[in-house]
Design an enzyme around this catalytic site. Structure first.
Site, PDB file in Angstrom:
ATOM      1  N   LYS A  74     -93.261  79.531  -6.432  1.00  0.00           N
ATOM      2  CA  LYS A  74     -91.990  80.056  -7.028  1.00  0.00           C
ATOM      3  C   LYS A  74     -91.829  79.597  -8.163  1.00  0.00           C
ATOM      4  O   LYS A  74     -92.341  78.672  -8.516  1.00  0.00           O
ATOM      5  CB  LYS A  74     -90.666  79.963  -6.112  1.00  0.00           C
ATOM      6  CG  LYS A  74     -90.816  80.571  -4.776  1.00  0.00           C
ATOM      7  CD  LYS A  74     -91.003  82.377  -5.028  1.00  0.00           C
ATOM      8  CE  LYS A  74     -89.999  82.975  -5.569  1.00  0.00           C
ATOM      9  NZ  LYS A  74     -90.096  84.393  -5.809  1.00  0.00           N
ATOM     10  N   TYR A  93     -96.043  82.175  -9.436  1.00  0.00           N
ATOM     11  CA  TYR A  93     -95.284  83.373  -9.599  1.00  0.00           C
ATOM     12  C   TYR A  93     -93.933  82.979 -10.598  1.00  0.00           C
ATOM     13  O   TYR A  93     -93.445  82.086 -10.460  1.00  0.00           O
ATOM     14  CB  TYR A  93     -94.502  83.708  -8.385  1.00  0.00           C
ATOM     15  CG  TYR A  93     -95.204  84.559  -7.254  1.00  0.00           C
ATOM     16  CD1 TYR A  93     -96.066  85.885  -7.398  1.00  0.00           C
ATOM     17  CD2 TYR A  93     -95.525  83.759  -6.017  1.00  0.00           C
ATOM     18  CE1 TYR A  93     -96.645  86.263  -6.735  1.00  0.00           C
ATOM     19  CE2 TYR A  93     -96.483  84.628  -5.119  1.00  0.00           C
ATOM     20  CZ  TYR A  93     -96.974  85.905  -5.430  1.00  0.00           C
ATOM     21  OH  TYR A  93     -97.850  86.278  -4.410  1.00  0.00           O
ATOM     22  N   HIS A  95     -91.808  85.980 -12.443  1.00  0.00           N
ATOM     23  CA  HIS A  95     -90.728  87.074 -12.430  1.00  0.00           C
ATOM     24  C   HIS A  95     -90.065  86.738 -13.560  1.00  0.00           C
ATOM     25  O   HIS A  95     -88.830  86.875 -13.439  1.00  0.00           O
ATOM     26  CB  HIS A  95     -90.078  86.920 -11.027  1.00  0.00           C
ATOM     27  CG  HIS A  95     -91.165  87.237  -9.937  1.00  0.00           C
ATOM     28  ND1 HIS A  95     -91.531  88.625  -9.810  1.00  0.00           N
ATOM     29  CD2 HIS A  95     -91.414  86.597  -8.696  1.00  0.00           C
ATOM     30  CE1 HIS A  95     -92.453  88.617  -8.613  1.00  0.00           C
ATOM     31  NE2 HIS A  95     -92.228  87.335  -8.108  1.00  0.00           N
ATOM     32  N   SER A 234     -90.381 110.995  -3.707  1.00  0.00           N
ATOM     33  CA  SER A 234     -89.353 110.379  -4.147  1.00  0.00           C
ATOM     34  C   SER A 234     -88.828 110.997  -5.209  1.00  0.00           C
ATOM     35  O   SER A 234     -88.967 110.703  -6.462  1.00  0.00           O
ATOM     36  CB  SER A 234     -89.512 108.732  -4.420  1.00  0.00           C
ATOM     37  OG  SER A 234     -88.350 108.131  -4.363  1.00  0.00           O
ATOM     38  N   ILE A 281     -86.920  94.430  -1.787  1.00  0.00           N
ATOM     39  CA  ILE A 281     -88.032  93.575  -1.680  1.00  0.00           C
ATOM     40  C   ILE A 281     -88.392  93.129  -3.045  1.00  0.00           C
ATOM     41  O   ILE A 281     -88.839  92.018  -3.390  1.00  0.00           O
ATOM     42  CB  ILE A 281     -89.189  94.193  -0.903  1.00  0.00           C
ATOM     43  CG1 ILE A 281     -88.872  94.272   0.678  1.00  0.00           C
ATOM     44  CG2 ILE A 281     -90.408  93.444  -1.328  1.00  0.00           C
ATOM     45  CD1 ILE A 281     -90.195  94.869   1.347  1.00  0.00           C
ATOM     46  N   ILE A 283     -86.265  92.209  -5.293  1.00  0.00           N
ATOM     47  CA  ILE A 283     -84.787  91.721  -5.921  1.00  0.00           C
ATOM     48  C   ILE A 283     -85.387  90.364  -6.895  1.00  0.00           C
ATOM     49  O   ILE A 283     -84.617  90.150  -7.823  1.00  0.00           O
ATOM     50  CB  ILE A 283     -83.835  90.912  -4.890  1.00  0.00           C
ATOM     51  CG1 ILE A 283     -82.873  90.541  -5.362  1.00  0.00           C
ATOM     52  CG2 ILE A 283     -84.962  89.884  -4.042  1.00  0.00           C
ATOM     53  CD1 ILE A 283     -81.763  91.747  -6.047  1.00  0.00           C
ATOM     54  N   ASP A 284     -86.506  89.995  -6.757  1.00  0.00           N
ATOM     55  CA  ASP A 284     -86.892  88.973  -7.760  1.00  0.00           C
ATOM     56  C   ASP A 284     -87.202  89.549  -9.139  1.00  0.00           C
ATOM     57  O   ASP A 284     -87.528  88.705  -9.925  1.00  0.00           O
ATOM     58  CB  ASP A 284     -88.008  87.931  -7.273  1.00  0.00           C
ATOM     59  CG  ASP A 284     -89.225  88.818  -6.571  1.00  0.00           C
ATOM     60  OD1 ASP A 284     -89.427  90.079  -6.747  1.00  0.00           O
ATOM     61  OD2 ASP A 284     -89.901  88.282  -6.069  1.00  0.00           O
ATOM     62  N   VAL A 313     -82.700  88.326  -0.390  1.00  0.00           N
ATOM     63  CA  VAL A 313     -83.401  87.297  -0.446  1.00  0.00           C
ATOM     64  C   VAL A 313     -84.471  87.166  -1.456  1.00  0.00           C
ATOM     65  O   VAL A 313     -85.433  88.175  -1.071  1.00  0.00           O
ATOM     66  CB  VAL A 313     -83.621  86.723   1.146  1.00  0.00           C
ATOM     67  CG1 VAL A 313     -84.525  85.379   0.804  1.00  0.00           C
ATOM     68  CG2 VAL A 313     -82.524  86.252   1.946  1.00  0.00           C
ATOM     69  N   ALA A 314     -84.818  86.542  -2.526  1.00  0.00           N
ATOM     70  CA  ALA A 314     -85.767  86.479  -3.252  1.00  0.00           C
ATOM     71  C   ALA A 314     -87.245  86.024  -2.841  1.00  0.00           C
ATOM     72  O   ALA A 314     -88.021  86.010  -3.468  1.00  0.00           O
ATOM     73  CB  ALA A 314     -85.519  86.093  -4.690  1.00  0.00           C
TER      74      ALA A 314
END
Length: 385
Positions: A74, A93, A95, A234, A281, A283-284, A313-314
């Site tokens: 992370k 990661y 982000h 969509s 999913i 969110i990060d 939750v990230a």
């Protein structure tokens, strides 16, 4: 090269950036690996296993960070920023599109940040895909969990109960609405189908829509569990059509490197059933749901907005740490070796690695991040000469 493996410190983040097998591959290539004591425990890897693979165990985070290259899972947290130094090669990661403080810290310290999530190969994201699979599958399981009455849900079993007697009606199945039919969305849908729920997948790419409609796994699951899988385009209209009926909404919308667009509006959430659940999913990367205004943790994963449970939750894969670690490291280790063997300038000749460079020598080198944070963008190839 000297490579550090620090222990992850994000809330309930039990993954680790390298397995003992990966350490062995790096040491075979002549590199020295320094593993912080206990770094692998959360994923079931002991210090002794790392020692047997050729690593040296160090007692503090500072000792693990005090190396030429750092491999993590992370993004670094604020308490780790003081470990940054010019020329440090950070492989993890990141982000950054929704994280201005970290971006500024990396730029100020002139860290070379190579992000797993922006590395691309033949149109795919090889280092994001493993965690997208894990997060997608977990999202359906989490949704089913928070549909339980004692957790504030509507008390619905996703697959209902069917005694296979055509003369008896059985009970209703849950409806899962999955926004996005990519890797995470597909895995969320197949897991929800396996739980017996009815599933609606909304996707924007026409070619992907056709692939999903013909997908043998989805069709087989539908026959086995006697549930439906509807695939459609969509649009706001289709989201509004299905969101009123859904028991669990799983949003997987993601633009690599960029901040996620807000496709689920507040007005849509207000129309959802009381006790239903939203899982974001992405969110990060800032999240795709307007009513999700804060990141949550595994300790306290949900909150209520308009009588709808919100899960944000990230680090979702961190809860299934051993599976997630092995899946991630299997994907990252070839690139970690390439970075360690050649350094960033040589390794960047590999387009996949080049695409992962987010910061270099105090410059922001990924345009979607620069656009999201309104910062100056510089092409990496101008700096790597």
């Amino acid at each position: 090269m000297k490579i550090g493996l620090p222990k992850e410190i994000k809330n309930n983040e039990n993954r680790v950036g390298l397995t003992p097998c990966a350490v062995k591959e790096l040491t075979k290539n002549g590199h020295k690996v320094f593993v912080q004591k206990g770094a692998g425990i959360g994923s079931g890897f002991t210090d002794k296993e790392y020692i047997n693979a050729g690593a040296k165990i160090v007692t503090t985070a500072a000792q693990a960070w005090n190396n030429e290259m750092i491999v993590k899972v992370k993004e670094p947290l604020n308490s780790e920023y003081h470990f940054f130094k010019p020329g440090l090669l950070l492989f993890t990661y990141l982000h950054l599109a929704d994280n201005l403080p970290l971006t500024k810290a990396l730029l100020k310290s002139k860290v070379t940040g190579v992000a797993y999530e922006t590395m691309s190969k033949n149109g795919a994201l090889p280092l994001l895909a493993p965690m997208s699979r894990v997060a997608g599958r977990r999202s359906a399981i989490i949704a089913a969990t928070f549909m339980e009455s004692h957790r504030g849900g509507i008390g619905l079993l996703p697959g209902g109960v069917d005694d296979n007697d055509p003369r008896k009606p059985g009970t209703e199945k849950g409806l899962f609405l999955v926004i996005g039919g990519g890797v995470a969305g597909y895995n969320a849908a197949t897991t929800a189908m396996g739980l017996g729920a009815n599933v609606v997948i909304l996707e924007r790419n026409p070619q992907r829509i056709q692939q999903l409609k013909k997908d043998s796994k989805l069709n087989t699951l539908s026959k086995v569990f006697k549930n439906k899988c509807i695939v459609d385009v969509s649009t706001d209209a289709n989201i509004e059509k299905w969101i009123k009926k859904t028991d669990a909404l799983i949003s997987t919308v993601l633009i690599p490197g960029a901040k996620a667009p807000k496709v689920i509006k507040t007005a849509m959430v207000k129309k959802m059933k009381p006790g239903s659940i939203i899982i974001d999913i992405a969110i990060d990367q800032g999240g795709s749901v307007e009513t999700i205004t804060k990141i949550t943790t595994h300790d306290n994963p949900t909150y209520l907005v308009h009588n709808v449970t919100h899960y944000a939750v990230a680090n979702m894969p961190g809860a299934t740490s051993r599976t997630a670690t092995m899946a991630l490291v299997n994907a990252t280790i070839p690139y970690a070796i390439e970075l360690a063997n050649g350094g960033i300038k040589k390794a960047a000749q590999n387009q996949t690695i080049y695409d992962g460079i987010n910061t270099y020598d105090g410059q922001l080198t990924l345009k979607p991040v620069a656009d999201a944070l309104k910062l100056k963008f510089t092409e990496a190839n101008l700096l790597l000469k």
